[in-house]
Design a protein around this motif. Sequence first.
Motif, PDB file in Angstrom:
ATOM      1  N   LEU A 119       0.801  -1.094  -0.346  1.00 23.33           N
ATOM      2  CA  LEU A 119       0.081   0.114  -0.096  1.00 23.33           C
ATOM      3  C   LEU A 119       0.779   1.285  -0.140  1.00 23.33           C
ATOM      4  O   LEU A 119       1.825   1.313   0.487  1.00 23.33           O
ATOM      5  CB  LEU A 119      -0.832   0.047   1.234  1.00 23.33           C
ATOM      6  N   LYS A 120       0.363   2.432  -0.429  1.00 21.42           N
ATOM      7  CA  LYS A 120       0.948   3.701  -0.222  1.00 21.42           C
ATOM      8  C   LYS A 120       0.184   4.670   0.327  1.00 21.42           C
ATOM      9  O   LYS A 120      -1.118   4.341   0.109  1.00 21.42           O
ATOM     10  CB  LYS A 120       1.401   4.384  -1.715  1.00 21.42           C
ATOM     11  N   GLY A 121       0.433   5.492   1.028  1.00 27.39           N
ATOM     12  CA  GLY A 121      -0.497   6.445   2.002  1.00 27.39           C
ATOM     13  C   GLY A 121      -0.206   7.836   1.644  1.00 27.39           C
ATOM     14  O   GLY A 121       0.913   8.163   1.303  1.00 27.39           O
ATOM     15  N   ILE A 122      -1.360   8.448   1.725  1.00 24.59           N
ATOM     16  CA  ILE A 122      -1.264   9.832   1.952  1.00 24.59           C
ATOM     17  C   ILE A 122      -1.911  10.730   2.859  1.00 24.59           C
ATOM     18  O   ILE A 122      -2.860   9.839   3.757  1.00 24.59           O
ATOM     19  CB  ILE A 122      -1.874  10.414   0.721  1.00 24.59           C
ATOM     20  N   LEU A 123      -1.799  11.788   3.239  1.00 24.16           N
ATOM     21  CA  LEU A 123      -2.507  12.453   4.313  1.00 24.16           C
ATOM     22  C   LEU A 123      -3.458  13.497   3.540  1.00 24.16           C
ATOM     23  O   LEU A 123      -3.034  14.225   2.773  1.00 24.16           O
ATOM     24  CB  LEU A 123      -1.572  13.358   5.313  1.00 24.16           C
ATOM     25  N   SER A 124      -4.798  13.462   3.748  1.00 29.62           N
ATOM     26  CA  SER A 124      -5.756  14.114   3.112  1.00 29.62           C
ATOM     27  C   SER A 124      -6.218  15.381   3.966  1.00 29.62           C
ATOM     28  O   SER A 124      -6.566  15.025   5.194  1.00 29.62           O
ATOM     29  CB  SER A 124      -6.914  13.315   2.698  1.00 29.62           C
ATOM     30  N   TYR A 125      -5.970  16.346   3.917  1.00 28.81           N
ATOM     31  CA  TYR A 125      -6.400  17.709   4.688  1.00 28.81           C
ATOM     32  C   TYR A 125      -7.427  18.257   4.235  1.00 28.81           C
ATOM     33  O   TYR A 125      -7.823  18.634   3.076  1.00 28.81           O
ATOM     34  CB  TYR A 125      -5.173  18.895   4.662  1.00 28.81           C
ATOM     35  N   GLY A 126      -8.552  18.372   5.278  1.00 30.08           N
ATOM     36  CA  GLY A 126      -9.882  18.675   4.984  1.00 30.08           C
ATOM     37  C   GLY A 126      -9.890  20.344   5.410  1.00 30.08           C
ATOM     38  O   GLY A 126      -8.912  20.917   5.749  1.00 30.08           O
ATOM     39  N   PRO A 127     -11.116  20.920   5.068  1.00 33.08           N
ATOM     40  CA  PRO A 127     -11.115  22.327   5.647  1.00 33.08           C
ATOM     41  C   PRO A 127     -10.803  22.404   7.404  1.00 33.08           C
ATOM     42  O   PRO A 127     -10.449  23.609   7.753  1.00 33.08           O
ATOM     43  CB  PRO A 127     -12.471  22.790   5.270  1.00 33.08           C
ATOM     44  N   VAL A 128     -11.371  21.330   7.932  1.00 39.98           N
ATOM     45  CA  VAL A 128     -11.166  21.608   9.467  1.00 39.98           C
ATOM     46  C   VAL A 128     -10.875  20.223  10.045  1.00 39.98           C
ATOM     47  O   VAL A 128     -11.003  19.131   9.574  1.00 39.98           O
ATOM     48  CB  VAL A 128     -12.624  21.985  10.039  1.00 39.98           C
ATOM     49  N   GLY A 129     -10.270  20.202  11.314  1.00 40.23           N
ATOM     50  CA  GLY A 129     -10.076  18.694  12.117  1.00 40.23           C
ATOM     51  C   GLY A 129      -8.586  18.335  11.532  1.00 40.23           C
ATOM     52  O   GLY A 129      -7.857  19.061  10.726  1.00 40.23           O
ATOM     53  N   ARG A 130      -8.378  17.234  12.160  1.00 47.74           N
ATOM     54  CA  ARG A 130      -6.970  16.616  11.747  1.00 47.74           C
ATOM     55  C   ARG A 130      -6.964  15.849  10.650  1.00 47.74           C
ATOM     56  O   ARG A 130      -7.998  15.656   9.742  1.00 47.74           O
ATOM     57  CB  ARG A 130      -6.707  15.487  12.755  1.00 47.74           C
ATOM     58  N   PRO A 131      -5.796  15.855   9.805  1.00 47.40           N
ATOM     59  CA  PRO A 131      -5.476  15.649   8.336  1.00 47.40           C
ATOM     60  C   PRO A 131      -5.957  13.694   8.565  1.00 47.40           C
ATOM     61  O   PRO A 131      -5.965  12.921   9.474  1.00 47.40           O
ATOM     62  CB  PRO A 131      -4.243  15.366   8.099  1.00 47.40           C
ATOM     63  N   LEU A 132      -6.663  13.111   7.371  1.00 43.50           N
ATOM     64  CA  LEU A 132      -7.103  11.805   7.500  1.00 43.50           C
ATOM     65  C   LEU A 132      -6.026  11.134   6.660  1.00 43.50           C
ATOM     66  O   LEU A 132      -5.641  11.212   5.593  1.00 43.50           O
ATOM     67  CB  LEU A 132      -8.330  11.714   6.668  1.00 43.50           C
ATOM     68  N   HIS A 133      -5.662   9.836   7.151  1.00 42.96           N
ATOM     69  CA  HIS A 133      -4.765   9.180   6.461  1.00 42.96           C
ATOM     70  C   HIS A 133      -5.512   8.348   5.427  1.00 42.96           C
ATOM     71  O   HIS A 133      -6.679   7.684   5.631  1.00 42.96           O
ATOM     72  CB  HIS A 133      -3.990   7.995   7.281  1.00 42.96           C
ATOM     73  N   LYS A 134      -5.285   8.427   4.252  1.00 46.80           N
ATOM     74  CA  LYS A 134      -5.572   7.478   3.137  1.00 46.80           C
ATOM     75  C   LYS A 134      -4.866   6.475   2.499  1.00 46.80           C
ATOM     76  O   LYS A 134      -3.500   6.746   2.461  1.00 46.80           O
ATOM     77  CB  LYS A 134      -6.234   8.171   2.121  1.00 46.80           C
ATOM     78  N   TYR A 135      -5.256   5.409   2.013  1.00 45.20           N
ATOM     79  CA  TYR A 135      -4.349   4.405   1.266  1.00 45.20           C
ATOM     80  C   TYR A 135      -4.835   3.970  -0.118  1.00 45.20           C
ATOM     81  O   TYR A 135      -5.974   4.120  -0.283  1.00 45.20           O
ATOM     82  CB  TYR A 135      -4.174   3.236   2.273  1.00 45.20           C
ATOM     83  N   MET A 136      -3.968   3.580  -0.787  1.00 42.97           N
ATOM     84  CA  MET A 136      -4.412   3.012  -2.094  1.00 42.97           C
ATOM     85  C   MET A 136      -3.318   1.831  -2.518  1.00 42.97           C
ATOM     86  O   MET A 136      -2.200   1.706  -2.062  1.00 42.97           O
ATOM     87  CB  MET A 136      -3.895   4.156  -3.232  1.00 42.97           C
ATOM     88  N   LYS A 137      -3.731   0.920  -3.328  1.00 41.77           N
ATOM     89  CA  LYS A 137      -2.880  -0.261  -3.627  1.00 41.77           C
ATOM     90  C   LYS A 137      -1.753   0.220  -4.293  1.00 41.77           C
ATOM     91  O   LYS A 137      -1.544   1.065  -5.125  1.00 41.77           O
ATOM     92  CB  LYS A 137      -3.622  -1.436  -4.335  1.00 41.77           C
ATOM     93  N   ASP A 138      -0.557  -0.565  -3.883  1.00 38.72           N
ATOM     94  CA  ASP A 138       0.876  -0.126  -4.525  1.00 38.72           C
ATOM     95  C   ASP A 138       1.450  -1.525  -5.312  1.00 38.72           C
ATOM     96  O   ASP A 138       0.639  -2.468  -5.720  1.00 38.72           O
ATOM     97  CB  ASP A 138       1.644   0.352  -3.222  1.00 38.72           C
ATOM     98  N   ASP A 139       2.880  -1.677  -5.546  1.00 40.87           N
ATOM     99  CA  ASP A 139       3.480  -2.573  -6.303  1.00 40.87           C
ATOM    100  C   ASP A 139       2.997  -4.047  -6.144  1.00 40.87           C
ATOM    101  O   ASP A 139       2.727  -4.572  -7.101  1.00 40.87           O
ATOM    102  CB  ASP A 139       4.949  -2.419  -6.139  1.00 40.87           C
ATOM    103  N   ALA A 140       2.662  -4.448  -4.993  1.00 45.32           N
ATOM    104  CA  ALA A 140       2.521  -5.967  -4.698  1.00 45.32           C
ATOM    105  C   ALA A 140       1.386  -6.279  -5.405  1.00 45.32           C
ATOM    106  O   ALA A 140       1.048  -7.326  -5.998  1.00 45.32           O
ATOM    107  CB  ALA A 140       2.906  -6.379  -3.212  1.00 45.32           C
TER     108      ALA A 140
END
Length: 238
Positions: free
Chosen positions: A212-233
Amino acid sequence: MAIDVVILEDDPMVLELHRQYINQIKGFKLVGQACDGKTGFDLIAQVKPQIVILDVYMPGLNGLDLLRRVRATGINTDVILVTAAHNSETIQQGIQYGAIDYIIKPFTFQRFKKALKNYQEYIRKINNIQNMSQRDVDILKGNTSKERGVNDLEDVKENIPKGLDKATLDLVLAIIEKKTGYFSVADISKLAGISRVTVRRYLNYLCESRCLKGILSYGPVGRPLHKYMKDDAFSAND
């Protein structure tokens, strides 16, 4: 503690370039230099540096013969070969004799720096591992998901670390396989029927394994949300 380096190079201009480069890279210390193979071998035997920057074409004793002699005498020194030779036979011999990297002239500072930083990371990892698993060896050899190909996902399942459960991992993987685009811990938790804390541990393991590879998604308010997506394997097993 700095990593001791010896430079073996017969071209004075290239030797000086190596010296300047090493001085710019934090964590390395130049402890010796030589411009011919015989003097270089004696220097290695005396100083026993952790790493040698070794030119292939030198007078007296060329780099490949020197490397072979170092291995035959059991000196515990790693070697990065530097040469203008592009032929596959020379490169193959260097690898067979245990060179950890191979830099072809002319090269940039960034390529030189990459070789030393990769070695620095290798030393850091090997010093922090007491009892090696197959996964540890694969990582040290650079044999991670981007290089291994279609068997990576099976390797991840077989080398599950302590504290994680194979059945739970299989469940999480089965859910992820059906996903497209990014997803969150909450998405997997809801479908798997297990807590977010538990799901996060499995997703972190899959990120470390490059499934998996992950990113931090920043919304207008609150803490950033960790999101994931399928990666190489996952891509290799599609």
